[in-house]
Write a protein that holds these residues in place. Structure first.
Motif, PDB file in Angstrom:
ATOM      1  N   GLY A 400       0.990  -1.211   0.082  1.00  0.00           N
ATOM      2  CA  GLY A 400       0.078   0.113  -0.045  1.00  0.00           C
ATOM      3  C   GLY A 400       0.890   1.237   0.025  1.00  0.00           C
ATOM      4  O   GLY A 400       0.461   2.244  -0.672  1.00  0.00           O
ATOM      5  N   GLU A 401       1.841   1.271   0.805  1.00  0.00           N
ATOM      6  CA  GLU A 401       2.830   2.394   0.839  1.00  0.00           C
ATOM      7  C   GLU A 401       3.539   2.689  -0.549  1.00  0.00           C
ATOM      8  O   GLU A 401       3.547   3.788  -0.949  1.00  0.00           O
ATOM      9  N   PHE A 402       3.825   1.575  -1.114  1.00  0.00           N
ATOM     10  CA  PHE A 402       4.576   1.913  -2.438  1.00  0.00           C
ATOM     11  C   PHE A 402       3.614   2.283  -3.465  1.00  0.00           C
ATOM     12  O   PHE A 402       3.873   3.112  -4.349  1.00  0.00           O
ATOM     13  N   ARG A 403       2.367   1.794  -3.687  1.00  0.00           N
ATOM     14  CA  ARG A 403       1.158   2.322  -4.411  1.00  0.00           C
ATOM     15  C   ARG A 403       0.945   3.765  -4.105  1.00  0.00           C
ATOM     16  O   ARG A 403       0.848   4.679  -5.197  1.00  0.00           O
ATOM     17  N   ARG A 404       0.934   4.042  -2.634  1.00  0.00           N
ATOM     18  CA  ARG A 404       0.742   5.731  -2.497  1.00  0.00           C
ATOM     19  C   ARG A 404       2.024   6.674  -3.118  1.00  0.00           C
ATOM     20  O   ARG A 404       1.756   7.611  -3.476  1.00  0.00           O
ATOM     21  N   LEU A 405       3.176   6.110  -2.983  1.00  0.00           N
ATOM     22  CA  LEU A 405       4.181   6.715  -3.415  1.00  0.00           C
ATOM     23  C   LEU A 405       4.483   6.882  -4.906  1.00  0.00           C
ATOM     24  O   LEU A 405       4.632   7.852  -5.585  1.00  0.00           O
ATOM     25  N   ILE A 406       3.917   5.845  -5.661  1.00  0.00           N
ATOM     26  CA  ILE A 406       3.715   6.008  -6.989  1.00  0.00           C
ATOM     27  C   ILE A 406       2.608   7.143  -7.324  1.00  0.00           C
ATOM     28  O   ILE A 406       2.849   7.895  -8.191  1.00  0.00           O
ATOM     29  N   VAL A 407       1.505   7.012  -6.820  1.00  0.00           N
ATOM     30  CA  VAL A 407       0.547   7.974  -7.082  1.00  0.00           C
ATOM     31  C   VAL A 407       1.098   9.473  -6.688  1.00  0.00           C
ATOM     32  O   VAL A 407       0.661  10.277  -7.475  1.00  0.00           O
ATOM     33  N   GLN A 408       1.971   9.669  -5.762  1.00  0.00           N
ATOM     34  CA  GLN A 408       2.421  10.865  -5.298  1.00  0.00           C
ATOM     35  C   GLN A 408       3.650  11.548  -6.087  1.00  0.00           C
ATOM     36  O   GLN A 408       4.194  12.503  -5.841  1.00  0.00           O
ATOM     37  N   GLY A 409       4.210  10.419  -7.022  1.00  0.00           N
ATOM     38  CA  GLY A 409       5.189  11.072  -7.964  1.00  0.00           C
ATOM     39  C   GLY A 409       6.399  10.652  -7.309  1.00  0.00           C
ATOM     40  O   GLY A 409       7.214  11.151  -7.770  1.00  0.00           O
ATOM     41  N   GLY A 410       6.304   9.720  -6.184  1.00  0.00           N
ATOM     42  CA  GLY A 410       7.589   9.436  -5.470  1.00  0.00           C
ATOM     43  C   GLY A 410       8.302   8.108  -6.009  1.00  0.00           C
ATOM     44  O   GLY A 410       9.498   7.730  -5.562  1.00  0.00           O
ATOM     45  N   VAL A 411       8.044   7.615  -7.257  1.00  0.00           N
ATOM     46  CA  VAL A 411       8.926   6.728  -7.632  1.00  0.00           C
ATOM     47  C   VAL A 411       9.327   6.893  -9.256  1.00  0.00           C
ATOM     48  O   VAL A 411       8.404   7.428  -9.882  1.00  0.00           O
ATOM     49  N   LYS A 413      11.501   5.652 -12.611  1.00  0.00           N
ATOM     50  CA  LYS A 413      12.371   4.433 -13.352  1.00  0.00           C
ATOM     51  C   LYS A 413      13.425   5.191 -14.513  1.00  0.00           C
ATOM     52  O   LYS A 413      12.980   5.822 -15.288  1.00  0.00           O
ATOM     53  N   ASN A 414      14.676   5.137 -14.052  1.00  0.00           N
ATOM     54  CA  ASN A 414      15.540   5.581 -15.043  1.00  0.00           C
ATOM     55  C   ASN A 414      15.452   6.947 -15.185  1.00  0.00           C
ATOM     56  O   ASN A 414      15.473   7.601 -16.186  1.00  0.00           O
ATOM     57  N   GLY A 415      15.132   7.797 -14.094  1.00  0.00           N
ATOM     58  CA  GLY A 415      14.925   9.232 -13.988  1.00  0.00           C
ATOM     59  C   GLY A 415      13.711   9.689 -14.349  1.00  0.00           C
ATOM     60  O   GLY A 415      13.363  11.005 -14.511  1.00  0.00           O
ATOM     61  N   VAL A 416      12.835   8.901 -14.849  1.00  0.00           N
ATOM     62  CA  VAL A 416      11.368   9.176 -15.334  1.00  0.00           C
ATOM     63  C   VAL A 416      10.266   8.874 -14.508  1.00  0.00           C
ATOM     64  O   VAL A 416      10.395   7.548 -14.049  1.00  0.00           O
ATOM     65  N   ARG A 417       9.200   9.783 -14.072  1.00  0.00           N
ATOM     66  CA  ARG A 417       8.357   9.319 -13.124  1.00  0.00           C
ATOM     67  C   ARG A 417       7.497   8.252 -13.331  1.00  0.00           C
ATOM     68  O   ARG A 417       7.087   8.048 -14.813  1.00  0.00           O
ATOM     69  N   VAL A 418       7.113   7.354 -12.453  1.00  0.00           N
ATOM     70  CA  VAL A 418       6.299   5.852 -13.115  1.00  0.00           C
ATOM     71  C   VAL A 418       4.812   6.423 -12.517  1.00  0.00           C
ATOM     72  O   VAL A 418       4.626   6.903 -11.551  1.00  0.00           O
ATOM     73  N   GLU A 419       3.868   5.816 -13.233  1.00  0.00           N
ATOM     74  CA  GLU A 419       2.469   6.271 -13.213  1.00  0.00           C
ATOM     75  C   GLU A 419       1.643   5.306 -12.571  1.00  0.00           C
ATOM     76  O   GLU A 419       0.810   5.438 -12.091  1.00  0.00           O
ATOM     77  N   ALA A 420       2.062   3.879 -12.948  1.00  0.00           N
ATOM     78  CA  ALA A 420       1.457   2.864 -12.224  1.00  0.00           C
ATOM     79  C   ALA A 420       2.202   1.709 -12.116  1.00  0.00           C
ATOM     80  O   ALA A 420       3.492   1.396 -12.654  1.00  0.00           O
ATOM     81  N   LEU A 421       1.636   0.714 -11.366  1.00  0.00           N
ATOM     82  CA  LEU A 421       2.300  -0.361 -11.115  1.00  0.00           C
ATOM     83  C   LEU A 421       2.407  -1.586 -12.377  1.00  0.00           C
ATOM     84  O   LEU A 421       3.277  -2.394 -12.282  1.00  0.00           O
TER      85      LEU A 421
END
Length: 444
Positions: A400-411, A413-421
């Motif tokens: 759940g924490e990982f999903r929230r980080l993705i939604v908040q723009g906290g993840v 990949k190779n310098g580009v924001r990830v939008e979804a799992l």
């Protein structure tokens, strides 16, 4: 003409060289010059070969004899026989294991005959080198399986058509008990106990099997059978290889030279390269991972990596050393190193893609080069596969924490924001989780 004038005329004629005499002198002078030029050309070839052989080596024993052999080889066109023994106990090869293989490739390029000896017979004894207890003997099926894997990997480096592969069971299994006893008589127990590993085990009360004494002796017999001119190995094989020199002399052969290659530090720049320490570069890894890992090599090891992991010639290495000494940015040469190493094991297209990936992911996007690895079992090939490894590594507390980080723009990949799992991932990709944590994905 009086007598005095006649004598003077004769004396003058004797002092003046005839046309024939002049021609002979010119021919002799030219012959002398041609011979001198040939000798200088020969000396130059010998110097070049010896530089190639010595480059990066930790030690070379029997150097003068080897130089004479190299000269004779050039004059006669008969290649040297160069032996390299492999005990098929751990078949996965990284670039640290490949150091002696790269040296063999250089000598193969010089025209010499490489003989790789697979220790199918001695592997059943087990090399006691560096062991604090006896090594478990391999079964026939294990030896065969490992030997096949070895060959698949070594021929990514050596030219298959120019390499002999021999199994020492070919001749060792033919030895009778009388032969074995005669062989054992050539060395004393005191000499065998000079080995550090035997000494430490003896002092510690750890059993030493009598059969273990036969390992270096039988390995040395391989050199006699092949009439090797040179044997190559790591510094940890010093005792075994020098035993080959001794046994050849005992059998009336000219002793082989012994070339020892150093152990290579891993990409951490501290410990010996080891898969268990995670500081290795596997020769079967994909181009992206290989290129990225080479870029993690510390600056002070750039020259050593050029020496030991590539086929660079001494003259080219001299130029790199000079330019680094003159203040050239080490990163420039590290990128050349990364491209050179990757090209040795991958196609030009794969290497170009790996270089492009690195520049985009690490240079242009300011992702750090030295990051921790995250071992992931890629089932879906998406970020979803990373959830449990991230939790196990303590990077996130839950999915759940990982999903929230993705939604908040906290993840990223190779310098580009990830939008979804559902974001695709592969080995070599670098994740940024939170503000500071970078992890490179490695498939396991």
């Amino acid at each position: 003409m009086n007598t005095a004038e006649g004598l003077k005329t004769m004396e003058s004629a004797e002092m003046k060289p005839t046309a024939g005499m002049t021609r002979r002198a010119e021919v002799q002078e030219k012959a002398d010059g041609d011979q001198e030029a040939k000798q200088e050309a020969l000396a130059k070839q010998v110097r070049h070969q010896m530089r190639v052989i010595r480059q990066g080596a930790a030690d070379l024993i029997g150097e003068e004899e080897l130089e004479r052999k190299v000269q004779a080889s050039i004059l006669t066109g008969k290649p040297l026989t160069i032996k390299f023994g492999m005990d098929p106990s751990a078949p996965d090869i990284h670039v640290g294991h490949a150091v002696p293989l790269r040296k063999l490739k250089q000598m193969q390029d010089l025209g010499h005959n490489i003989v790789v000896v697979i220790g199918d017979f001695t592997g059943k004894i087990g090399d006691p080198t560096g062991k604090h207890k006896g090594r478990k003997a391999l079964t026939d099926s294990e030896v065969f399986r490992n030997a096949q894997t070895y060959q698949e990997q070594i021929f990514r480096i050596l030219d298959r058509d120019k390499t002999q592969v021999r199994y020492n069971g070919e001749w060792l299994e033919l030895l009778s008990l009388s032969d074995a006893l005669e062989l054992a008589s050539t060395i004393t127990v005191a000499r065998m106990m000079e080995r550090d590993d035997f000494q430490s085990r003896f002092r510690g009360g750890t059993p030493i099997g009598l059969h273990e004494f036969f390992y270096p002796l039988l390995q040395a017999y391989d050199s006699v059978e092949l009439q090797a001119d040179l044997e190559l190995g790591g510094t940890d094989q010093t005792f075994n290889i020098l035993m080959g020199r001794s046994l050849q002399k005992e059998k009336g052969q000219e002793a082989q030279a012994a070339l020892f290659m150093p152990l290579l530090e891993g990409i951490d720049g501290k410990e010996k390269m080891s898969k268990s320490l995670g500081n290795y570069i596997g020769i079967c890894e994909d181009a992206r991972t290989m290129y990225t890992k080479v870029m993690q090599v510390p600056d002070h090891l750039i020259v050593k990596y050029f020496e030991l992991t590539t086929d660079i010639l001494p003259e080219e290495l001299d130029k790199i050393k000079e330019q680094l000494a003159d203040g050239r940015n080490p990163r420039d040469y590290k990128m050349i190193l990364a491209k050179t190493v990757t090209l040795l094991y991958h196609t030009a297209e794969e290497t170009e893609e790996a270089e492009k990936f690195f520049k985009e992911a690490f240079t242009d996007k300011a992702v750090p080069e030295q990051v921790d690895s995250l071992e992931v079992v890629l089932e879906r090939g998406t970020l979803f596969d990373c959830i449990h490894p991230l939790i196990s590594a303590g990077i996130v507390k839950s999915g759940g924490e990982f999903r929230r980080l993705i939604v908040q723009g906290g993840v990223q990949k190779n310098g580009v924001r990830v939008e979804a799992l559902e974001e695709n991932v592969q080995t070599g990709d670098v994740l940024k989780v939170g503000k500071r944590k970078f992890l490179r994905i490695e498939m396991c």
